[in-house]
Structures are given as structure tokens and as C-alpha cells.
Motif scaffolding. Structure first.
Motif, PDB file in Angstrom:
ATOM      1  N   THR A 232      59.871  16.399  10.572  1.00 39.06           N
ATOM      2  CA  THR A 232      60.171  14.977  10.398  1.00 39.06           C
ATOM      3  C   THR A 232      59.500  14.381   9.163  1.00 39.06           C
ATOM      4  N   LEU A 233      58.733  15.195   8.409  1.00 40.21           N
ATOM      5  CA  LEU A 233      58.068  14.680   7.221  1.00 40.21           C
ATOM      6  C   LEU A 233      59.088  14.245   6.169  1.00 40.21           C
ATOM      7  N   MET A 234      58.779  13.177   5.473  1.00 41.82           N
ATOM      8  CA  MET A 234      59.668  12.667   4.438  1.00 41.82           C
ATOM      9  C   MET A 234      59.496  13.488   3.167  1.00 41.82           C
ATOM     10  N   PRO A 235      60.579  14.015   2.612  1.00 43.16           N
ATOM     11  CA  PRO A 235      60.461  14.748   1.346  1.00 43.16           C
ATOM     12  C   PRO A 235      60.130  13.783   0.209  1.00 43.16           C
ATOM     13  N   MET A 236      59.760  14.332  -0.924  1.00 42.71           N
ATOM     14  CA  MET A 236      59.309  13.519  -2.051  1.00 42.71           C
ATOM     15  C   MET A 236      60.383  12.540  -2.530  1.00 42.71           C
ATOM     16  N   ASP A 237      61.639  12.994  -2.557  1.00 40.12           N
ATOM     17  CA  ASP A 237      62.687  12.079  -3.028  1.00 40.12           C
ATOM     18  C   ASP A 237      62.904  10.922  -2.054  1.00 40.12           C
ATOM     19  N   ALA A 238      62.717  11.174  -0.740  1.00 45.30           N
ATOM     20  CA  ALA A 238      62.846  10.099   0.242  1.00 45.30           C
ATOM     21  C   ALA A 238      61.690   9.107   0.105  1.00 45.30           C
ATOM     22  N   LEU A 239      60.494   9.608  -0.188  1.00 46.04           N
ATOM     23  CA  LEU A 239      59.356   8.719  -0.388  1.00 46.04           C
ATOM     24  C   LEU A 239      59.630   7.756  -1.550  1.00 46.04           C
ATOM     25  N   LYS A 240      60.148   8.284  -2.633  1.00 47.70           N
ATOM     26  CA  LYS A 240      60.433   7.437  -3.789  1.00 47.70           C
ATOM     27  C   LYS A 240      61.575   6.461  -3.496  1.00 47.70           C
ATOM     28  N   LYS A 241      62.584   6.937  -2.754  1.00 46.19           N
ATOM     29  CA  LYS A 241      63.732   6.085  -2.430  1.00 46.19           C
ATOM     30  C   LYS A 241      63.323   4.872  -1.607  1.00 46.19           C
ATOM     31  N   TRP A 242      62.367   5.080  -0.704  1.00 50.69           N
ATOM     32  CA  TRP A 242      61.964   4.001   0.196  1.00 50.69           C
ATOM     33  C   TRP A 242      60.755   3.230  -0.308  1.00 50.69           C
ATOM     34  N   GLY A 243      60.391   3.380  -1.571  1.00 46.15           N
ATOM     35  CA  GLY A 243      59.377   2.525  -2.166  1.00 46.15           C
ATOM     36  C   GLY A 243      57.958   3.016  -2.044  1.00 46.15           C
ATOM     37  N   TYR A 244      57.737   4.271  -1.649  1.00 46.64           N
ATOM     38  CA  TYR A 244      56.384   4.820  -1.590  1.00 46.64           C
ATOM     39  C   TYR A 244      55.899   5.124  -2.997  1.00 46.64           C
ATOM     40  N   PHE A 245      54.617   4.865  -3.243  1.00 47.06           N
ATOM     41  CA  PHE A 245      54.005   5.255  -4.505  1.00 47.06           C
ATOM     42  C   PHE A 245      53.510   6.696  -4.376  1.00 47.06           C
ATOM     43  N   THR A 246      53.897   7.530  -5.311  1.00 44.07           N
ATOM     44  CA  THR A 246      53.555   8.959  -5.222  1.00 44.07           C
ATOM     45  C   THR A 246      52.549   9.409  -6.278  1.00 44.07           C
ATOM     46  N   GLU A 247      52.291   8.565  -7.283  1.00 44.04           N
ATOM     47  CA  GLU A 247      51.335   8.909  -8.334  1.00 44.04           C
ATOM     48  C   GLU A 247      50.429   7.716  -8.623  1.00 44.04           C
ATOM     49  N   ILE A 248      49.203   8.025  -9.036  1.00 46.23           N
ATOM     50  CA  ILE A 248      48.257   6.972  -9.387  1.00 46.23           C
ATOM     51  C   ILE A 248      48.566   6.490 -10.808  1.00 46.23           C
ATOM     52  N   PRO A 249      48.665   5.170 -11.008  1.00 42.04           N
ATOM     53  CA  PRO A 249      48.949   4.686 -12.367  1.00 42.04           C
ATOM     54  C   PRO A 249      47.760   4.905 -13.299  1.00 42.04           C
ATOM     55  N   GLU A 250      48.009   4.783 -14.563  1.00 41.26           N
ATOM     56  CA  GLU A 250      46.956   4.985 -15.555  1.00 41.26           C
ATOM     57  C   GLU A 250      45.956   3.837 -15.510  1.00 41.26           C
ATOM     58  N   GLY A 251      44.783   4.129 -15.993  1.00 40.83           N
ATOM     59  CA  GLY A 251      43.745   3.109 -16.055  1.00 40.83           C
ATOM     60  C   GLY A 251      42.790   3.185 -14.879  1.00 40.83           C
ATOM     61  N   PRO A 252      41.605   2.619 -15.036  1.00 39.95           N
ATOM     62  CA  PRO A 252      40.602   2.694 -13.979  1.00 39.95           C
ATOM     63  C   PRO A 252      40.969   1.862 -12.759  1.00 39.95           C
ATOM     64  N   GLY A 253      41.663   0.750 -12.946  1.00 43.58           N
ATOM     65  CA  GLY A 253      42.038  -0.116 -11.837  1.00 43.58           C
ATOM     66  C   GLY A 253      40.906  -1.019 -11.401  1.00 43.58           C
ATOM     67  N   GLY A 254      41.263  -2.084 -10.719  1.00 42.45           N
ATOM     68  CA  GLY A 254      40.282  -3.008 -10.192  1.00 42.45           C
ATOM     69  C   GLY A 254      39.650  -3.901 -11.224  1.00 42.45           C
ATOM     70  N   ASP A 255      40.232  -3.985 -12.442  1.00 40.48           N
ATOM     71  CA  ASP A 255      39.627  -4.772 -13.507  1.00 40.48           C
ATOM     72  C   ASP A 255      39.967  -6.258 -13.408  1.00 40.48           C
ATOM     73  N   GLN A 256      40.935  -6.616 -12.557  1.00 37.50           N
ATOM     74  CA  GLN A 256      41.297  -8.023 -12.380  1.00 37.50           C
ATOM     75  C   GLN A 256      41.525  -8.287 -10.887  1.00 37.50           C
TER      76      GLN A 256
END
Length: 522
Positions: A232-256
Motif C-alpha cells: 500500500t506504500l505510495m510510489p514516488m510518482d504518486a507522492l509528487k502527484k499528491w503534493g508531497y515534498f520529496t527533496e530538501i530545497p537549497e539553502g540552510p532554511g529557517g532564515d526568516q
């Protein structure tokens, strides 16, 4: 032998010369006159369509009025039938003039005291109707006492359950055991715990409660494992289709972390506003419900679920502060950084399966998590913590109607999200299968990137297809027959929602029995 009275001596013997009776009662005289001819006229039926027409080959004697008695009664005009003509109704001897007996069906549903009335056929009941009605009253009185706290919101519940309970007992008992069965049932009602909502385990007839308990036990006995859930696990393409974030964006984050003092677009009224904390926030008029399609005055139109007003009216029904919601991963990453769960390590044990649910509130940093709840594969609560806002982030609206968080409850929050994430690392890791309903929203607010997900919103798809999703409350009622989120304006419970989500997956496994995934090849 008796002597003859000679009553037939004026009638000739039918056998005459061949008669062999020694003392014939008829006459054998030869001078008797012949008997008069037998002529009995018959009145011909008259028809309404041809009253003056004479029958063919009518004799002259038939036209002379006769004073003799007819051989048959005259046929009434209203029942005369012409062969080949349709009268529109069957012969009267074949017509049903009414029921052979009156059925014992009541025309009212309740007595003056509120007791429901039985509506049954007395001829089909093995037990006398007055006896059954008295037993219905007994059950009704017990249900009224049991449902005392929930009857104001469900006024017909006691009547409905009393009738259903009596029918259950009647079907399972005989004429001799019926009374005792009712008495035992009433005693069982006394032993039940007082329900605080219509979804409580004590609500229902004996069979309904037993069936609910058996169903719940069958779900609780099932401990979900990885091997059960891998199909029943969602494959990677289904995760992307339903709005799941699959990769961490660039940058350290938390700066604002906060947008206080800056302009944002209000999620409620769509107007631009200056972001301020709760005490200084500008007021907004909005609808907290969702727009749905409904029939109003026979026409299909879009209305809000909160007040049933048409969407075209524009004016809101509620007052509150302006708030904003962000959905882009870059914006969310700037408020608080995303990260993966810790990888599995040999010396560290984590849950194989976990069901998760979060409650969110509005802040100067957008929509942020305020409570996190996790249960394991057996449904046991293993984590339930309040989350304090990050430094520099202030609360704008607790949205208690949905989150269940109030100012008093939030004052008990001690740990910020970074500390909560470290606590979660002791329970779940990158190999843990996470279960949730619209799980992508929970992962986003926790700033977690995870790929092993089971989402009940996708497992039980909406009939309209993507991007629509069924509400958890409706899905649980439809599939499990139970009610959740019944507190109204008091809000939801993330623990209750997490358990309900886990039970939905249990139900899916029991009823669909997916094939186990094949072992990975090296």
C-alpha cells in the motif's frame, strides 16, 4: 303396505300398456283427456344499445303479453352485458368489495407520554400486541435514562432504539421466553456506561453494541507490520502527484521565521494585510466553512458549509484576525528548515509502523504545528506533545474549532519544533512506514521529508478523483461505522484522528488482503 290416496289417478300412467306394477298409482283409463301442452314463455333480455330491435325468428305468440310467471328472474339493466363489449370492470362476483379483516396498524407513532407505538399485524404476532407494547415502554424508559445526556441533541434516539431492541428480542425468543428476554435486556441496559456522545460504545441495541465491539476487537487484534503495508506504500510518482515534498530545497532554511510587520495575502478574505500578532491583528470577516454544491429552491448552487449562504453573496459569517497560509516549499523552508528522518542504525530501535496526526494554528510564521500525536501499529499511543512556536514567531489565531487548542492549553507547551523533532527521532526513522490522512500536510508542518507513506485519503479515493479527498470524519463513518470529531466548536483530537486513521488501514488490510510485496533481489 300403506293404502293409496289416489292423488295421481287423474294423470295417465307414463308406461300405459307396459306397466307391470300390481297397484299403479297412476290411472290406466283410456277416456282421460290428453295433458295440456307445456308452454312457458321466457322474457328476452333487453340491451341499452338496441332497445327496439327484435330477436330473429321471433314467433307470433311471443309478442302477446303473457301473465304467466317467467322461468328465470329478469336480468337487471345495470348488470346487462353485451358479448364482445368491454364494461371496464370485472363481474361483481369476482370483485373484491374490501379486506376480509382489519389489520392491526396504528395511525400514530407515539403515545401521549412519548412511548413509541408498535406498527405490526396482530395476526402475525406470536405474542399479544398489548404485551409487546408494554415491553416497548419498559425498554423506552431504560433508554431514556441511559441517553439522558445526549437526548437533547438526538431526541428520537430512545424511541428508535426501543423499537429496534424489542424487535431483536422478539425475533430471538418464543412466546414463553419473550418476557424474560425483555427483562434481561433491560437489566443489560442498566449496566451500560452513560454515553457522552452519539458515537459512544454504549449507544445502540444489544446486537448493534455487540457487533460494534466484535468489529472493534477484530481491528484491535490486528497489529500492522511492514510486510502488510508494503503493497500500500505510495510510489514516488504518486507522492509528487499528491503534493508531497520529496527533496530538501537549497539553502540552510529557517532564515526568516516570521513575517510580522510585512504584507501578506489573507487566506480567509484574500485581501492584503499587515501581519500582526493576535493582540494587534486587524479583523477579518470570512466563512470558516468550505463551499459545496447544493440545491437551493430547486436550483444547483454553491453554498458555504458553515452558514449555508450562497457563495455569490460575498459577505462572511464569522469574525477573526487576518491570517496567511504558505504552500511553496521555498517559503516553508525559510520559516523552518526541512530535513529527512534519521537513517536506520543497528544499535537504534524505531517503530516499524506509526500513525501520525498533527493540529495546526496560525502564526506570524504562517500555519504552524501546535500538537503532534503518534500511535504504533497496535494502536497504542506513544507520543502526544504540544509544540511551542519558534523564537520570534507569535500566535495569530488558535482556530480552536479545528485544532482543539486554546490559550490555556497552549500555555503548557514547552518544547519548540526543533526539540520535538529530536524526540521523534527516538521513535521513527527513515525506514518507518508512516500512516496518516492527507499525511503530506502533517509532514510539511513538521518539516519532514519522508518517502514511506500510506495515506488514507488516497487509499480510499474520492469519487470525483484528484485533487479531491474525502474528509476523515466522513470516511470513518462510512467505512468503520463510528463517529469522530464530535466535539463541535471544541475542536479535534489528534490522538483520536491518528487511531481512526490506523483503524482505516486495518480495515483495508482485512477486507482487501493485498498480496505481499516480493522480496527485493540483490
Amino acid at each position: 303396505m300403506f293404502s293409496s290416496l289416489g292423488l295421481f289417478q287423474t294423470f295417465p300412467c307414463p308406461q300405459r300398456d307396459t306397466c307391470t306394477r300390481p297397484k299403479c298409482i297412476f290411472s290406466h283409463r283410456s277416456d282421460l283427456p290428453p295433458p295440456p301442452p307445456l308452454a312457458i314463455p321466457v322474457q328476452a333480455p333487453k340491451t341499452a344499445s338496441i332497445p327496439s330491435e327484435k330477436p330473429p325468428h321471433q314467433s307470433a305468440s311471443s309478442s302477446v303479453p303473457s301473465t304467466s310467471v317467467p322461468a328465470k328472474r329478469a336480468v337487471p339493466m345495470n348488470s346487462t352485458r353485451v358479448i364482445g363489449a368491454s364494461t371496464g370492470e370485472p363481474p361483481k362476483k369476482l370483485q373484491k368489495l374490501g379486506p376480509s379483516r382489519t389489520l392491526a396498524v396504528s395511525t400514530v407513532s407515539h403515545t401521549s407520554s412519548g412511548v413509541p407505538l408498535l406498527k405490526v399485524n396482530a395476526a402475525h404476532s406470536q405474542v399479544a400486541i398489548p404485551v409487546r407494547q408494554a415491553m416497548v415502554k419498559t425498554l423506552y424508559d431504560h433508554f431514556v435514562v441511559l441517553y439522558d445526556t445526549i437526548l437533547p441533541a438526538n431526541p428520537t434516539l430512545a424511541s428508535e432504539h426501543a423499537l429496534r431492541q424489542e424487535e431483536e428480542v422478539y425475533k430471538k425468543s418464543s412466546k414463553l421466553t419473550y418476557r424474560n428476554a425483555i427483562i434481561q435486556c433491560a437489566a443489560a441496559l442498566k449496566r451500560r456506561s452513560i454515553p457522552d456522545s452519539a458515537s459512544h460504545a454504549s449507544v445502540g441495541t444489544e446486537e448493534e453494541v455487540a457487533a460494534r465491539v466484535a468489529k472493534q476487537k477484530s481491528l484491535e487484534r490486528l497489529r500492522l507490520t511492514k510486510s502488510m503495508l508494503e503493497p500500500t506504500l505510495m510510489p514516488m510518482d504518486a507522492l509528487k502527484k499528491w503534493g508531497y515534498f520529496t527533496e530538501i530545497p537549497e539553502g540552510p532554511g529557517g532564515d526568516q521565521p516570521s513575517l510580522e510587520g510585512k504584507v501578506a495575502k489573507c487566506e480567509r478574505c484574500t485581501q492584503p494585510f499587515l501581519v500582526k500578532k493576535m493582540e494587534d491583528a486587524d479583523k477579518c470577516i470570512y466563512h470558516w466553512g468550505k463551499p459545496i454544491s447544493a440545491k437551493v429552491n430547486g436550483e444547483r448552487t454553491r453554498v458555504y458549509t458553515c452558514c449555508s449562504r450562497p457563495v455569490a453573496d460575498g459577505e462572511g459569517c464569522s469574525h477573526g484576525p487576518h491570517v496567511f497560509y504558505e504552500s511553496k516549499i521555498e517559503d516553508l523552508h525559510a520559516r523552518h528548515p526541512f530535513s529527512f528522518l534519521q537513517p536506520a542504525s543497528p544499535g537504534h530501535s524505531a517503530l516499524d509502523v506509526a500513525a501520525m496526526d498533527c493540529e495546526m494554528i496560525y502564526s506570524t510564521g504562517g500555519q504552524r504545528v501546535a500538537r503532534v500525536s503518534i500511535v504504533d501499529g497496535s494502536g497504542t499511543e506513544v507520543f502526544d506533545e504540544l509544540v511551542k512556536m519558534d523564537d520570534g514567531v507569535e500566535v495569530i489565531d488558535f482556530i480552536t474549532r479545528f485544532s482543539g487548542i486554546t490559550a490555556d492549553i497552549y500555555s503548557k507547551a514547552l518544547l519548540p519544533l526543533a526539540s520535538i523533532r529530536k524526540s521523534l527521532d527516538n521513535l521513527i526513522n527513515a525506514d518507518t512506514i508512516l500512516i496518516g490522512h492527507a499525511l503530506d500536510n502533517d509532514l510539511k508542518t513538521l518539516r519532514i521529508i519522508h518517502h514511506k507513506c500510506v495515506d488514507t485519503a488516497i487509499l480510499f479515493p474520492h469519487h470525483a478523483g484528484p485533487p479531491y479527498r474525502k474528509a476523515l470524519k466522513n470516511l470513518v463513518r462510512e467505512m468503520l461505522g463510528t463517529l469522530i470529531q464530535t466535539a463541535g466548536s471544541a475542536g479535534h483530537s489528534s490522538v483520536e484522528d491518528a487511531i481512526a486513521t490506523l483503524n482505516l488501514v486495518r480495515w483495508y488490510i482485512l477486507n482487501n488482503k493485498p498480496k505481499l510485496a516480493p522480496p527485493a533481489t540483490s
